[in-house]
Structures are given as structure tokens and as C-alpha cells.
Design a protein around this motif. Sequence first.
Motif, PDB file in Angstrom:
ATOM      1  N   GLY A 295       0.797  -1.221   0.000  1.00  0.00           N
ATOM      2  CA  GLY A 295       0.000   0.000   0.000  1.00  0.00           C
ATOM      3  C   GLY A 295       0.830   1.272   0.000  1.00  0.00           C
ATOM      4  N   VAL A 296       2.124   1.155  -0.263  1.00  0.00           N
ATOM      5  CA  VAL A 296       2.949   2.356  -0.348  1.00  0.00           C
ATOM      6  C   VAL A 296       2.661   3.020  -1.685  1.00  0.00           C
ATOM      7  N   ARG A 297       2.441   4.320  -1.655  1.00  0.00           N
ATOM      8  CA  ARG A 297       2.141   5.015  -2.899  1.00  0.00           C
ATOM      9  C   ARG A 297       3.454   5.370  -3.575  1.00  0.00           C
ATOM     10  N   ILE A 298       3.726   4.719  -4.690  1.00  0.00           N
ATOM     11  CA  ILE A 298       4.971   5.015  -5.397  1.00  0.00           C
ATOM     12  C   ILE A 298       4.645   5.310  -6.848  1.00  0.00           C
ATOM     13  N   PRO A 299       5.403   6.205  -7.468  1.00  0.00           N
ATOM     14  CA  PRO A 299       5.172   6.478  -8.880  1.00  0.00           C
ATOM     15  C   PRO A 299       5.747   5.339  -9.727  1.00  0.00           C
ATOM     16  N   VAL A 300       4.919   4.343 -10.002  1.00  0.00           N
ATOM     17  CA  VAL A 300       5.393   3.121 -10.639  1.00  0.00           C
ATOM     18  C   VAL A 300       6.071   3.420 -11.970  1.00  0.00           C
ATOM     19  N   GLU A 301       5.440   4.296 -12.759  1.00  0.00           N
ATOM     20  CA  GLU A 301       5.957   4.586 -14.084  1.00  0.00           C
ATOM     21  C   GLU A 301       7.375   5.135 -14.026  1.00  0.00           C
ATOM     22  N   TYR A 302       7.588   6.040 -13.075  1.00  0.00           N
ATOM     23  CA  TYR A 302       8.912   6.642 -12.997  1.00  0.00           C
ATOM     24  C   TYR A 302       9.900   5.700 -12.352  1.00  0.00           C
ATOM     25  N   LEU A 303       9.405   4.899 -11.416  1.00  0.00           N
ATOM     26  CA  LEU A 303      10.283   3.921 -10.800  1.00  0.00           C
ATOM     27  C   LEU A 303      10.733   2.890 -11.834  1.00  0.00           C
ATOM     28  N   ALA A 304       9.865   2.591 -12.780  1.00  0.00           N
ATOM     29  CA  ALA A 304      10.207   1.599 -13.794  1.00  0.00           C
ATOM     30  C   ALA A 304      11.359   2.082 -14.663  1.00  0.00           C
ATOM     31  N   MET A 305      11.544   3.395 -14.757  1.00  0.00           N
ATOM     32  CA  MET A 305      12.666   3.919 -15.534  1.00  0.00           C
ATOM     33  C   MET A 305      13.978   3.791 -14.775  1.00  0.00           C
ATOM     34  N   SER A 306      13.868   3.701 -13.447  1.00  0.00           N
ATOM     35  CA  SER A 306      15.066   3.875 -12.631  1.00  0.00           C
ATOM     36  C   SER A 306      16.192   2.891 -12.921  1.00  0.00           C
ATOM     37  N   PRO A 307      15.913   1.597 -13.157  1.00  0.00           N
ATOM     38  CA  PRO A 307      17.057   0.721 -13.426  1.00  0.00           C
ATOM     39  C   PRO A 307      17.879   1.194 -14.627  1.00  0.00           C
ATOM     40  N   TYR A 308      17.201   1.733 -15.631  1.00  0.00           N
ATOM     41  CA  TYR A 308      17.911   2.153 -16.833  1.00  0.00           C
ATOM     42  C   TYR A 308      18.715   3.419 -16.559  1.00  0.00           C
ATOM     43  N   LEU A 309      18.101   4.342 -15.835  1.00  0.00           N
ATOM     44  CA  LEU A 309      18.816   5.575 -15.514  1.00  0.00           C
ATOM     45  C   LEU A 309      20.018   5.279 -14.617  1.00  0.00           C
ATOM     46  N   ILE A 310      19.821   4.377 -13.666  1.00  0.00           N
ATOM     47  CA  ILE A 310      20.937   4.019 -12.782  1.00  0.00           C
ATOM     48  C   ILE A 310      22.062   3.402 -13.606  1.00  0.00           C
ATOM     49  N   THR A 311      21.689   2.543 -14.565  1.00  0.00           N
ATOM     50  CA  THR A 311      22.715   1.907 -15.391  1.00  0.00           C
ATOM     51  C   THR A 311      23.499   2.953 -16.181  1.00  0.00           C
ATOM     52  N   ILE A 312      22.788   3.931 -16.734  1.00  0.00           N
ATOM     53  CA  ILE A 312      23.488   4.981 -17.481  1.00  0.00           C
ATOM     54  C   ILE A 312      24.449   5.712 -16.552  1.00  0.00           C
ATOM     55  N   LEU A 313      23.975   5.998 -15.350  1.00  0.00           N
ATOM     56  CA  LEU A 313      24.807   6.701 -14.382  1.00  0.00           C
ATOM     57  C   LEU A 313      26.065   5.891 -14.056  1.00  0.00           C
ATOM     58  N   VAL A 314      25.851   4.601 -13.802  1.00  0.00           N
ATOM     59  CA  VAL A 314      26.990   3.730 -13.497  1.00  0.00           C
ATOM     60  C   VAL A 314      27.965   3.731 -14.664  1.00  0.00           C
ATOM     61  N   LEU A 315      27.408   3.678 -15.843  1.00  0.00           N
ATOM     62  CA  LEU A 315      28.217   3.658 -17.058  1.00  0.00           C
ATOM     63  C   LEU A 315      29.076   4.908 -17.138  1.00  0.00           C
ATOM     64  N   VAL A 316      28.465   6.049 -16.830  1.00  0.00           N
ATOM     65  CA  VAL A 316      29.194   7.306 -16.877  1.00  0.00           C
ATOM     66  C   VAL A 316      30.312   7.299 -15.845  1.00  0.00           C
ATOM     67  N   ILE A 317      29.979   6.821 -14.650  1.00  0.00           N
ATOM     68  CA  ILE A 317      30.980   6.843 -13.580  1.00  0.00           C
ATOM     69  C   ILE A 317      32.164   5.950 -13.932  1.00  0.00           C
ATOM     70  N   ILE A 318      31.875   4.719 -14.370  1.00  0.00           N
ATOM     71  CA  ILE A 318      33.007   3.834 -14.650  1.00  0.00           C
ATOM     72  C   ILE A 318      33.780   4.281 -15.878  1.00  0.00           C
ATOM     73  N   SER A 319      33.115   4.945 -16.822  1.00  0.00           N
ATOM     74  CA  SER A 319      33.848   5.344 -18.023  1.00  0.00           C
ATOM     75  C   SER A 319      34.695   6.574 -17.761  1.00  0.00           C
ATOM     76  N   SER A 320      34.258   7.419 -16.850  1.00  0.00           N
ATOM     77  CA  SER A 320      34.979   8.681 -16.704  1.00  0.00           C
ATOM     78  C   SER A 320      36.067   8.611 -15.644  1.00  0.00           C
ATOM     79  N   SER A 321      35.854   7.751 -14.642  1.00  0.00           N
ATOM     80  CA  SER A 321      36.775   7.839 -13.521  1.00  0.00           C
ATOM     81  C   SER A 321      38.114   7.178 -13.799  1.00  0.00           C
TER      82      SER A 321
END
Lengths: 358, 361, 310
Positions: C264-290
Motif C-alpha cells: 500500500g505504499v504510494r509510489i510512482p510506478v511509471e517513474y520507478l520503472a525507468m530507474s534501473p535504466y537511468l541508474i545503469t546509465i549513471l553507473v556507465l558514466v561513472i566507470i567510463s569517466s573515472s
Amino acid sequence: MKRRTLLASSAMALGLAVSPALADDPLKVGFVYVGPVGDYGWTATHDAARQMVEEHFGDGVETSYVESVPEGADAERVMTQMALSGHELIFATSFGFGPDANNVAARFPDVKFEHATGYTQDHDNVSLYNARFYEGRAVIGHIAGKMTETNTIGYIASYPIPEVIMGINSAYLHAKAANPDVQFRIIWVYSWFDPAQEADAATALIEQGADVLMQHTDSSAPIAIAQENGVMAFGQASDMVAFGPDAHLTAILDEWGPYYIERIQAVMDSTWQAGDVWHGFAEGMVALAPLNERIPEDVRAEAEFMIEAIAAGEYHPFTGPINRQDGSPWLAEGETAPDGDLLGMNFYVEGITAEIPN
Amino acid sequence: MIRLERRPAPSRFWTAATPVLAVLLTMLAGGLMFALLGKDPVAAIRIIFWDPLFNPQFASYSRPQLLVKAGPLILIAVGLSFGFRANIWNIGAEGQYIIGALCGAGVALAFYPLEAWFIFPLMVLAGALGGWAWAMIPAILKTRFNTNEILVSLLLVYVAERLLAALAMGRMRNPEGGGFPGSRNIANYPSASNTELIANTGMHWGVVTAFIAVIFGYILLHRHILGYHVQLAGQAPRAARFAGVNPDRLVMFCLGLAGLLAGLAGMFEVAGPAGRINIDFGSGYGFTAIIVAFLGRLHPIGILLAGLLLGLTYIGGELAQMMLGLPSAAIQAFQGMLLFFLLALDMLSNYRIRLKPREVA
Amino acid sequence: MDLSSINPIVLIASMMAAATPILLAATGELICEKSGVLNLGVEGMMITGAVCGFVVAAGTGNPWLGFAFAALAALAISLIFGIITQVLMANQVATGLGLTLFGLGLSALIGQGYQGVRPPRVPRIEIPYLSDIPVLGRILFSHDPMVHISLLLVVAVWVFLKFTRAGLILRAVGENHHAAHALGYRVVRVRLMAIAFGGAMAGLGGAYLSLVRVPQWTEGMTAGAGWIALALVVFAAWRPWRLLLGAYLFGGIVVLQLNLQAAGVRIPVEYLAMSPYLITILVLVIISSSRGRNALNAPGSLNRTYHASQ
């Protein structure tokens, strides 16, 4: 249930009496499907109805279908090609085909269009048809309320649209009436068909104490999961007992066949007129699969009684007093819900603790 | 032992002959598959390849439809081909297509119901910009952080799809649509609709733009220094650097161009043939365009032909379903085969097959 | 809202089950990409595995035969990709997409008539004593054997890449195929084997879906899992251990999201569904740049066509 067979057989008798006499050339009827015929859900029920049509009319009709048609330009093209190749009646079996069906209808005034679950009817050769699935949901809600031991019912929902919200409300009201302690846990999977996610949702609901599952998604995965975990579930669209012989309490069946036969007959008799129908138990468009043996005799009788009362028009699943979730009154004592309210339903009824997303 | 020897220049004969050969082989293999499914293979092949073009009953309709189906594929594929030539792999055109459509539709819905001449041009601009901006994300991440553009552009497709679903059910939902997901019908909004320019030709602005893109692509590729740089960067990256090609700017250009054209394609589609934003708006044009780009050998004229060929199999495939009851899965497998044969035979135009005794190592 | 209804132990256990199909497919793709081959046909191979495994398991009543056949069938179609890209030197991106298209079509044809059939059960193995350990017992030792097999395969791939000569050759081929050729390694043969392994693993992942997680066959049932597996390989920066973490994270976000909703937690499912992809892009940026390019671990020859004469 009795009513449905009665209706079907009378339609059958009518059809047999008339169609062979008129059938010089077979009537060409086209079906446009949004999914594959093998989805065991929405599209499969429409294709089962198409096969029923073929069986009923024999050489009197020639049916064809195109499956997995994306809405928009593709649907419009498929329907146009059907019209061009001599189809006289076209069933557009998805909500999203509405604008496309209307566009094609404008260009082919002699071709009849039947659009499922839509609301746009710009031309007088476009008919709308829909099923009162909430009637079925009322009955399974009642059964669920009686059968649950944990007082927790899990609901796997697709998209937060009126059709789905209406179903949740109907099921909840009747589960609550049968068992005041009942509570609903609702998961939105944002898909009509994603077996893996539906399975995960079912697992999550079971882990959180649900012992009866309901679904408004198309795959049979939740039934299979319920069977594995020894809980109960209701099938969707077609009889899914094969996936969980013990778990499957019953299923809400989409029975399009009798309506399709009736409409095709009307075209053959030149009596077809555009309509806008919303059929339920009474007309046989909604039915329940055979009830599982594990449902006790009294609950079974209550369910049968409910079906008959709804079919006879003696009982409306949304009969007041009903308040909205926020406590504001919606239906007064004895008042029944107007169809318009149901078709645009965007609120939960009082008692449901979850919130509608967005 | 068979050896492949690289030709100094692609063979002209094989370049022209392999597509024909591939189509013939696909017909054979596909025919076999259709026969296994219990359908008449000759009839199936005739319906797929012949009827959409020449059937007296409906060819007058399906011929123009070929343009409608192929238009967005060609438009996107031309944009992609530049990047692919330069070894810049944008496989996220589907996302750029969706964002372009969302931006274009957003403009239309914001002005609804105002009727004014500037709305459609503004939508075109918004669609192009939206697609461009979405493609700039992988471009900037690549030039700034050396992030792999294949993966970023692919991941952004999923983000775009989720965004589409969220908007179709939220912000862009038709207020008169009874709560159903999906936007207003933009095709029925005169100032915003992308209608057929000449009745019954299938020509809408998107198709016109696709043709312009083919011509523009041809000129750019063969007559412009940028086209030369693109080719050089793909074939000899080190030489390109000596020739003064700035790799970062090339990445920006190639991804930006692809995004721009994909965004345009999405915008024209939503304002015309599709007519509205809905959850399932993205029906894979962006991915199919990658196939079109390679079938057309990354050449604008080839892409034009490849787009039409693939469009033909789609339309013919629908007809085969309707007339023979072939399952749509069979058509999918058939398209897969066509692609396999074309790609496999492509080797003949770049390599010579030599029979040689095994070398003694 | 009723967070107390979420049992964290059970939650972790179901995250592991949810992650298994993508973990299997991604492990295969990791080896494939390490050899320098980008195979975008994972979805097509997975669904081929799903249907073939199902058909055999349902026909013989033995799920293990199903898994074996799923691996074989997916391996067979991965070799179409292998031959076209390695022997005939066609582009990997286009061929991979073609493989997905072909696999989706073919699987639907093979699966006709198998809707509504129940596969034999894959038994959950309660390992004596171990599964009775509080907390860990339920998390680690109360699964169907495929969960453990997938973990073992990740370990095996790690050992293979890190400690074996064959793994070294594979990495060399992926890093610079010309140099590897000059050292006398057979680039095409190594890559074909990597592709075949990738195919077999994707097949196992698909069969896990149709035999364990969903237990049934329906057209298009992978619903994008193959693409998630592809994203996962990048997320993991081509490292087996991170792959494991990533798979559980990806599977975890989905399962957690569903559990929060049920609570019963109210979460924005649609936006949460994007999160794995956005996190992956972020990880990608971090590992590629550092770090430098080599530390990035991305195979240098990824998606480059190899011909010995170049």
C-alpha cells in the motif's frame, strides 16, 4: 450460466433456420486482433468466438483475421484492405482501434464495423460493444470474501483506467459484504501482458498474506503461481483451470461468440444497425467458468443466485449506499450507478486503503 | 580450403546482384517454411511480393500505403546510416522517435483548439528538437565521459517508452476520452494534422521529408566534406584524425542528425497516420530502421529501396494473414530470414572467394 | 500502508528467483562480449530456449531434459548469428536484431498448441540442515537447483576469465583481434565458441522463465528480458561479480516495487520503472569517466568485424 446456454441455443436455432437459405456467396467477415491468437487471454477469446462463428454458419461465412496489429496506421491499413477485399463486416477487437475504425468507416459506408470497448462512434456504420465485466467481478468478489482465510485478497491490475478501477471496486464491495474483515492489496503492473512480472506480482501478494488472487491482466501466470503456492485464484478472459486445477476457483469468461453470431446474422438479414451495447450475464457476454469443487455448497448457491439476480436485472452490483474512498457520498440508498459514472470511474469506493496511481 | 580475399573496392556486380539473390533465397526458404505450416508456398510468396503492388482489387490502395509504411523507416535509416558509416552506433532511434512524437504532440495539445498557421511548423520544430536532444544525451556522454553510445542510446529507449506510457495515461490523456489512456486525436485537429498532400497517394509531409532526406543524404555523402569525413572516420580512423576530423564533433553530428530525423519521423507519424499518442505508440520503427539501414548498405538510395522492400513484406504479410491465415509469427520469421540472407550474401560484394590449398604453417 | 507485511528474508529469496533468467542470459552475453562480439539477439535466443525447453519438458515430463534442450536449441540459433557475423563478416548489430526478430517468430511457430499445457514441476530443493539455518537458510538454500546452478556458472565464468589460459585468450581476442591473431590464436574459432556459450546460457535463462518462474508457455513471454540482460552486462562493466550484484539489483527493484505496492505504499510506478535504466546509465558514466580505458574493462574490439587480411 443456464441463461447463457439458453440464449446461445436460441440464437443457434434462429441462425440455422435462416442462414442457409440466404447463403449464396459466403459473407466475408474480418477480425482485427491487437495481440497474437495464442495469448491465451483477450485475443484468444475473440478468436475462439471467430471459430464459433465459423462452426455456426459453416459455408455461410468466410472469416479472416490479422493478429498483432499495432493501433494507428497499421490498423487502419488492415481494415481498409479488408474492406477492399470484400469483407462486409469487420470486428475491431481492441479499444485502441477506435479512431482507425471510424476513419475507415467514413470511406466505406457500406461496410459495417463493430468496435470493442470503445467510445467513439462518428458514423452510422460503426457499432460499439462491450461487456459488463464488473458483474463477473462482483460474483468472484463474493466468492473471494467467503473463501479467504487470511482476509487478504491480492489484486493484480494492469493500467489505472476506468475499466480496471470499476472491476476493483465491484470485487471489493462484494468481498466486503461477504466478509467485513477483508482487505485488498493491489499491484499495478502497467502492462496487459507480461507473464514474468505478473508471476512476480502474484508471488509478492502471496508473500504478503494474500490467499486469494484476482487479476485484470491477460496471462495465466498468476494462476500457475497460485497453484505452486497452494493458494486460490480467479482466471481472466478464458477458463484457466488447466494452469492450476486446485487453485483455480473460477474465471470470468469473455463470451463474444453469441454477439458475433447475432450481428453477422443481422448483416445477412440486412437488419444490421449501429448500436452501442454493454452486455453482461443477461446476454451471455460475461459468464463464469465452472466453479471449483472446493467452493462449499452454500457459497456456490449464493454465487449462482447472484448471477441469476444480476442477469434478471433484479440486482445491480453498484447499488447504494456507496461512498467514495474519501467518504463523500456517491450513490444514495437504493440508487444504482448510471452507466456513464461507471465508464468514467476514476475513484475507489470507501474502504479500499490503497490509492490510485497518478 | 576456401579463403576470403578482400576486394580493393566492392564489386559492382555483386552489389547489385546480392539483394536479388537474397530475396530469391528468402522466397525459397520462406516457401519451405510456409509449406511446412501447411500453406500454399507459391500463393504465399505471390501475396507477399506481388499482390500489394499489382492486385487489381486493392493495389491502388496498398501502393501508396507502401510509402506510408516505408516513409518513417527511410527517414530514420538515412539519419542512422551516417553514424554507422563512421562507427558511431546509435541503436536508440526508437527512443528518439518516441520523444520526437511526444514533443510534436505536446505542442499540438498545448495549442488545442486554437487554429493558426504556425502550429504545424512549430510541431515540426519541436519534434526535430526533441529527437535531437534525446540523441545528444549519448553524444555528450560519449564525448565527455567516453561512455559507450550503443548502450546509452539503447537504455534511453526504455526510458522513453516508460515516459510515453506515463504521459499517455497522465498529462497528455484526452480529457474527453472517458479516462481511457491516450491523447486527443491530433490528426483531426486541422492546424496540427499531417494530412495526405495529394489524395490517395500516401504522400504526407513525413514521406516528403523522407525523400528530401534521401537526396540530402546522397549529396552530403558524395559531394560534401562532411560526408567524406564520415566515410574516412569509419574506414581509417587514424587517417581521419590526420585529415583534421574532430572525432567529438563527428559524434555530435552523427548522433544529432540521426536523432533529428528520428524525431521528425515520430512527429509526422503522430500527427498523421497514427493520429494520437498512446501507450503502444512506439511500434518498433526505430529498430526496424536499423535493419533498413543495413539492408540499404548505408547508402541513401539503397535505404530507399530497402525501406520499400521491408514495407512490402509488412503489407504483404498482413495480406497473407488475411487471405491465407498465415500466423503473423511466420511473417516475422520470414523477415528475419530475409535479413540473414542479405547480410550473409553481402560478403560477396566485399570479398572474393578463393579456393586455395591449405597453407603450411 | 503496512510495511510490516513485507518479510525481508522472503523478499530477498524472491529477488533471487526473479533475477535468475536475466543473470543466466547476461552471463552468456558477458562471455560473448568479452570475446569482442556484441550479440543483440539475446531476446530471440531466450525465447527460443523458453519454447524449446517447454516443449521438451512437457513432452518428456522431465524438466532437466527441457533445460538441456533449451540450451542446445538456443545455441543452434546463436550459431546462425555466429556464422553470419564471423565467417561471412556481416555487421553484428544488424544481425543481432535479425536474430531477435527471427527468434520471436520461430518460437511462436514452435509453441503453437502448447498454450494451456502445464510443464512438469521443477522441485525446490530443501538442503537438509542448511535450509533450516535461520535467515540464511531461506535466502540461500531453499531454491530450485537452477538458482544455484546460475550462481555456480557466474563463479565458473569468473574463474575462467581470471585464472585460465583459455580465459586469457578469450580476453585477448576481445581486446585486440589483430594482436591476438598475430600471437597465433584463432580469432574466429574463439568467437564462435563464445557466441555458442552465450546462446546456450540465454536458452537456459529462457527455459527458467517458461519452466520455473512463470511455468507456462505464451507467445512473447520474455517481454524484453533479453534486452535487460544486455543492459546488465554494461552495468556490470563486464565483470562477473558485478553482474551478480546487478542482476539482483535489477530483479530486486522490480520485486521490491511490487512488494511496496502490495503493502500500500504510494509510489510512482511509471517513474520507478525507468530507474534501473537511468541508474545503469549513471553507473556507465561513472566507470567510463573515472578511470582509463583499460580499467574500464570494455573489450576493445567490441562490435568490430574481424578479417584476417586486414
